[in-house]
Design a protein around this motif. Sequence first.
Motif, PDB file in Angstrom:
ATOM      1  N   HIS A 196      27.258  15.672  17.772  1.00 29.13           N
ATOM      2  CA  HIS A 196      26.631  15.130  19.231  1.00 29.13           C
ATOM      3  C   HIS A 196      25.056  15.160  19.018  1.00 29.13           C
ATOM      4  CE1 HIS A 196      26.621  13.773  23.199  1.00 29.13           C
ATOM      5  NE2 HIS A 196      25.625  14.733  23.129  1.00 29.13           N
ATOM      6  N   GLU A 197      24.695  16.311  18.560  1.00 29.98           N
ATOM      7  CA  GLU A 197      23.221  16.484  18.467  1.00 29.98           C
ATOM      8  C   GLU A 197      22.456  15.377  17.400  1.00 29.98           C
ATOM      9  OE1 GLU A 197      20.086  19.942  16.896  1.00 29.98           O
ATOM     10  OE2 GLU A 197      21.911  20.568  17.614  1.00 29.98           O
ATOM     11  N   ARG A 198      23.109  15.362  16.279  1.00 32.68           N
ATOM     12  CA  ARG A 198      22.451  14.669  15.272  1.00 32.68           C
ATOM     13  C   ARG A 198      22.737  13.221  15.511  1.00 32.68           C
ATOM     14  NH1 ARG A 198      19.095  16.352  13.807  1.00 32.68           N
ATOM     15  NH2 ARG A 198      18.920  14.640  12.128  1.00 32.68           N
TER      16      ARG A 198
END
Length: 293
Positions: A196-198
């Motif tokens: 999700h962060e990437r």
Amino acid sequence: MSGDDHIYSVLAQEHGGDDRWAFGTGFTDALAGVDTTLPEGVDGDDLALYCQMLGDDALVQAQRLVHWVTDAPELEEEVALANIALDLLGQARLLLSRAGQADGTGRDEDRFAYWRGPAEFRNVHLAEAPRGDFARAVATLLVLSTARLAVFTRLVDSADPVLSAIAAKAVNELAYHREYAVSWTLRLGDGTPFSHERMAAAVADVWPLTGELFATHPVEARLAAQGAGVDPSTLADEVHGVLTQVLTTATLAAPAPFPEAAVAGRDGRHTPDLPPLLDELQGVAREHPEATW
């Protein structure tokens, strides 16, 4: 075979004795058999430049995508990205061939692909941007395929029958490209905290380059008025709506409005990322200018 025979010499004899046979692919004229008569009321020079814009977007994006061959997270994704690149290469061939027909020069797709410098390319900056990580590649493909599908869906009704035929073939390919990008956006955005962060970071990296996709070049405006082209500014709301739906479904933040941007790549003003990409694309052809491509 005697000890001093070379395998390529033997194979060359099977190809008429031409040692250059290995460099060629035997492609025929991409528009062979198609009526390329310029429609009445459509400016040939404008149509040629417009086809270069659309063709260069595809050609440059295809070259960037092949960087993932042998480097994608899974073999299946290498094959998928390679096939998307091949679809785009096929679109580029047809569009650049049409450009040479429309402007009366008779230049073929190879002349456009291999023998122009960076300032002569008309692609948007997003197509040439560094590949980044896999999430960045997905975000780039998502934006470019969504915008390109919107354009080509309308070009099916172009006053230029050749451009219309190219678009009719391309829309199915582009629908798959978008579907592929959407599936990975959902998978990464609504996956692990790290994925999700990437994916969120990738969208943030790509977004500043999106505005140029909807900046109208004078050629696009004139051809839209002639019924042959599309004014990209009229597609911004539609494309933004699609991307908003995809990103929010992927549990990512709703995107900001597309940033305002001036025409840049369409006029041959590019980032430092394009010249080395073209060196890769054009290097062998320029080193062997007598080869058949």
